[in-house]
Scaffold this active site. Structure first.
Site, PDB file in Angstrom:
ATOM      1  N   LEU A 157       0.794  -1.236   0.000  1.00 47.88           N
ATOM      2  CA  LEU A 157       0.000   0.000   0.000  1.00 47.88           C
ATOM      3  C   LEU A 157       0.827   1.288   0.000  1.00 47.88           C
ATOM      4  O   LEU A 157       0.273   2.360  -0.180  1.00 47.88           O
ATOM      5  CB  LEU A 157      -0.915   0.018   1.238  1.00 47.88           C
ATOM      6  N   ALA A 183      10.183  -1.968   0.805  1.00 54.89           N
ATOM      7  CA  ALA A 183       9.827  -3.268   1.391  1.00 54.89           C
ATOM      8  C   ALA A 183       8.348  -3.560   1.156  1.00 54.89           C
ATOM      9  O   ALA A 183       7.975  -4.687   0.791  1.00 54.89           O
ATOM     10  CB  ALA A 183      10.147  -3.279   2.883  1.00 54.89           C
ATOM     11  N   HIS A 228      -4.402   4.344   3.449  1.00 55.02           N
ATOM     12  CA  HIS A 228      -4.628   3.410   4.567  1.00 55.02           C
ATOM     13  C   HIS A 228      -4.166   4.000   5.894  1.00 55.02           C
ATOM     14  O   HIS A 228      -4.733   3.724   6.940  1.00 55.02           O
ATOM     15  CB  HIS A 228      -3.949   2.059   4.309  1.00 55.02           C
ATOM     16  N   ASN A 256       4.850   6.679  14.004  1.00 54.16           N
ATOM     17  CA  ASN A 256       4.022   7.571  13.202  1.00 54.16           C
ATOM     18  C   ASN A 256       2.719   7.953  13.903  1.00 54.16           C
ATOM     19  O   ASN A 256       1.882   8.650  13.326  1.00 54.16           O
ATOM     20  CB  ASN A 256       3.665   6.930  11.856  1.00 54.16           C
ATOM     21  N   CYS A 279      10.517   2.041  14.084  1.00 55.19           N
ATOM     22  CA  CYS A 279       9.149   2.355  13.617  1.00 55.19           C
ATOM     23  C   CYS A 279       8.116   1.860  14.596  1.00 55.19           C
ATOM     24  O   CYS A 279       7.027   2.414  14.700  1.00 55.19           O
ATOM     25  CB  CYS A 279       8.845   1.664  12.293  1.00 55.19           C
ATOM     26  N   GLU A 297       3.792  13.029   9.477  1.00 60.44           N
ATOM     27  CA  GLU A 297       3.999  11.600   9.762  1.00 60.44           C
ATOM     28  C   GLU A 297       4.548  11.390  11.172  1.00 60.44           C
ATOM     29  O   GLU A 297       5.087  10.332  11.491  1.00 60.44           O
ATOM     30  CB  GLU A 297       4.909  10.975   8.701  1.00 60.44           C
ATOM     31  N   HIS A 299      10.555   7.975   5.494  1.00 67.30           N
ATOM     32  CA  HIS A 299      10.594   8.768   6.732  1.00 67.30           C
ATOM     33  C   HIS A 299      12.058   9.027   7.050  1.00 67.30           C
ATOM     34  O   HIS A 299      12.928   8.196   6.753  1.00 67.30           O
ATOM     35  CB  HIS A 299       9.973   8.008   7.921  1.00 67.30           C
ATOM     36  N   ARG A 337       6.527  12.917   2.521  1.00 61.96           N
ATOM     37  CA  ARG A 337       5.325  12.801   3.343  1.00 61.96           C
ATOM     38  C   ARG A 337       5.201  13.856   4.442  1.00 61.96           C
ATOM     39  O   ARG A 337       4.227  13.835   5.191  1.00 61.96           O
ATOM     40  CB  ARG A 337       5.286  11.426   4.015  1.00 61.96           C
ATOM     41  N   GLY A 385       6.798   4.305  -2.447  1.00 58.71           N
ATOM     42  CA  GLY A 385       8.019   4.920  -1.911  1.00 58.71           C
ATOM     43  C   GLY A 385       8.631   4.122  -0.774  1.00 58.71           C
ATOM     44  O   GLY A 385       9.734   4.428  -0.323  1.00 58.71           O
ATOM     45  N   ASN A 386       7.915   3.100  -0.309  1.00 63.26           N
ATOM     46  CA  ASN A 386       8.423   2.205   0.745  1.00 63.26           C
ATOM     47  C   ASN A 386       8.762   0.895   0.021  1.00 63.26           C
ATOM     48  O   ASN A 386       7.867   0.130  -0.359  1.00 63.26           O
ATOM     49  CB  ASN A 386       7.320   2.041   1.800  1.00 63.26           C
TER      50      ASN A 386
HETATM   51  O1  SUG Z   1       3.976   4.027   6.435  1.00 60.47           O
HETATM   52  N1  SUG Z   1       4.249   0.568   5.920  1.00 60.47           N
HETATM   53  C1  SUG Z   1       4.509   1.720   6.752  1.00 60.47           C
HETATM   54  C2  SUG Z   1       5.833   1.597   7.431  1.00 60.47           C
HETATM   55  C3  SUG Z   1       6.032   2.666   8.474  1.00 60.47           C
HETATM   56  C4  SUG Z   1       7.403   2.679   9.044  1.00 60.47           C
HETATM   57  N2  SUG Z   1       7.515   3.682  10.014  1.00 60.47           N
HETATM   58  C5  SUG Z   1       8.604   4.454  10.218  1.00 60.47           C
HETATM   59  N3  SUG Z   1       9.581   4.561   9.358  1.00 60.47           N
HETATM   60  N4  SUG Z   1       8.643   5.174  11.296  1.00 60.47           N
HETATM   61  C6  SUG Z   1       4.446   2.998   5.912  1.00 60.47           C
HETATM   62  O2  SUG Z   1       4.876   2.971   4.746  1.00 60.47           O
HETATM   63  C7  SUG Z   1       2.899  -0.868   4.503  1.00 60.47           C
HETATM   64  C8  SUG Z   1       1.536  -1.468   4.541  1.00 60.47           C
HETATM   65  C9  SUG Z   1       1.266  -2.400   3.402  1.00 60.47           C
HETATM   66  O3  SUG Z   1       1.850  -2.263   2.319  1.00 60.47           O
HETATM   67  O4  SUG Z   1       0.410  -3.279   3.612  1.00 60.47           O
HETATM   68  C10 SUG Z   1       3.045   0.331   5.408  1.00 60.47           C
HETATM   69  O5  SUG Z   1       2.082   1.040   5.636  1.00 60.47           O
END
Ligand code: SUG
Length: 439
Positions: A22, A28, A138, A111, A368, A175, A247, A211, A25-26
């Site tokens: 979801l 993983a 989300h 967050n 996190c 955030e 972040h 963000r 930019g993340n």
């Molecule tokens: O906001 N992942 C979170 C990870 C937050 C990490 N927090 C810090 N760096 N402080 C985000 O991107 C993934 C959910 C999904 O893909 O199902 C998610 O929301």
């Protein structure tokens, strides 16, 4: 030095932990999208991390997971009828909305809010503002329930001010503590609050989303009454965001007088260090531990989450401890860096590794998962004690997890209304567990 404690409030990982893909930019989250998650293992890993810190003599709290699916959100999005009808219809017509409604993303407590300890604020109260998390659909669903949760934990207005989230508009994208670092001599002393933003309110950026806006950080600092000469606003580097640092806490962590940071974390690092040192004037001497790009390329820093570690001052140890994810040990450049870091004379004396793989696969490392709240003894007395942990409470939460969580979950399970009633029962049982903590 006035005495105060850094209390880590970890997000208790909820029963709908899943890999929804979801978060643009993340990396993983994108790379593991669609995989089968193990909510039970995820929650047990999180609780073991809390136990580890407790055993080291630190104070540990928790934030309960938010109830999912978020039915009010689905109703606002036009689904009506019974719970079964809402879920069945959303599963057919809008599976992406159902996935957002099911996200367990409140686990990433860094967050949840921005926190200003009472030593830093004009009115001498501890201030918290839930993050509106408005960049990701989300995550934008979290703050109303997070506000309620924080108000029930920090429920004494003589000591705590829990504000409403900033307006939900891109100009105010916020955030929370993931983009802040508090630096000080001792936890109870007045400190410097470093706010890291990715863009100006009116600015549109290319590449991955930035963000946090400067405006959001500035309004929160003002709302909390952080003294203007102790608040520092610094721009995160575009290179870091586009390499996947969604972040600032993915490339930087700090505590007490130490800032542990990647060379490429800030747009203008020299100006950033200078601004912090100027704000710290008379309070402490800033120590910067900067990791060079030549030793740890930013891609490795982000893959391994070296900086998404908890940097801790442990009782009985004169140097800081870095509690890093196992992935940092498994990535060659970061492992080698850590091996060289600790024998030196610097402020970080030891690195420990912790297994939070289930969360890591969604881009959430040890840092996190926790919201740091510096509290005086009086504030600790005033906080709702049900949310402060000891080992027997951790045992009870683990029993609850073992009784109610699945060991496999994917987005295709969401369209089945039976899952929603299973989760509701789990939450009712959690309320009983939390009530038993109050007695
Ligand atoms: O906001 N992942 C979170 C990870 C937050 C990490 N927090 C810090 N760096 N402080 C985000 O991107 C993934 C959910 C999904 O893909 O199902 C998610 O929301």
């Amino acid at each position: 030095m006035s005495s105060a404690w850094e209390v880590n409030f970890d997000g208790l990982i909820g029963p709908t932990h899943n890999y929804g893909g979801l978060s643009d930019g993340n990396l993983a989250s994108a790379n593991n999208a669609g995989d089968i998650s193990n909510p039970r293992e995820a929650a047990l890993q999180g609780l073991e991390k809390m136990r580890k810190l407790l055993r080291s003599g630190l104070k540990q709290g928790f934030l309960p997971p938010l109830l999912r699916p978020n039915l009010p959100f689905l109703q606002c999005a036009g689904f009506s009828g019974t719970v079964e009808e809402i879920i069945t219809q959303a599963g057919k017509d809008a599976p992406a909305l159902l996935k957002a409604a099911y996200s367990a993303s409140s686990m990433w407590a860094a967050n949840a809010a921005t926190v200003s300890p009472s030593a830093d604020t004009e009115d001498g109260r501890l201030h918290l503002t839930p993050a509106n998390l408005s960049t990701m659909l989300h995550r934008s669903l979290e703050h109303p329930d997070t506000l309620a949760s924080l108000r029930s934990i920090f429920d004494d207005p003589a000591h705590f001010a829990v504000h409403e989230a900033l307006p939900e508009h891109p100009d105010f994208s916020d955030e929370g503590a993931a983009n802040d670092v508090r630096l000080c001599a001792g936890h109870g002393d007045e400190g410097v609050e470093l706010f890291v933003f990715g863009r100006e309110a009116s600015e549109s950026t290319n590449g991955f989303p930035a963000r946090q806006t400067r405006l959001a950080s500035e309004r929160i600092a003002a709302m909390h009454g952080v003294k203007t000469d102790r608040a520092v606003f610094v721009r995160q580097s575009v290179a870091a965001i586009n390499a996947g640092a969604f972040h600032n806490d993915v490339v930087c962590v700090g505590t007490l007088d130490t800032l542990f940071t990647h060379e490429l974390a800030f747009e203008d690092k020299e100006a950033a260090y200078q601004a912090i040192s100027d704000a710290a004037n008379g309070l402490f001497e800033l120590k910067v531990v900067e990791v060079p790009q030549a030793e740890v390329p930013i891609e490795d820093a982000i893959r391994s989450y070296l900086f998404n570690s908890q940097l801790l001052s442990m009782p009985g140890e004169d140097r800081l401890v870095l509690l890093a994810p196992l992935e940092t040990q498994e990535t060659e450049s970061t492992r080698t860096y850590c091996e060289r870091l600790t024998p030196g004379n610097g402020p970080i004396g030891r690195v420990e590794y912790v297994d939070v793989r289930q969360s890591m696969r969604n881009g959430g490392g040890p840092a996190c998962l926790r919201l740091r709240v510096v509290m005086t003894n009086e504030e600790l007395e005033a906080v709702n004690p049900a949310f402060l942990l000891d080992e027997s409470k951790i045992d009870k939460l683990q029993d609850w997890v073992r009784a109610h969580y699945r060991d496999a979950l994917s987005a295709s399970d969401f369209a089945d209304p039976a899952l929603a009633s299973e989760i509701r029962n789990a939450h009712l049982a959690l309320l009983d567990v939390i009530n038993s903590f109050s007695n």
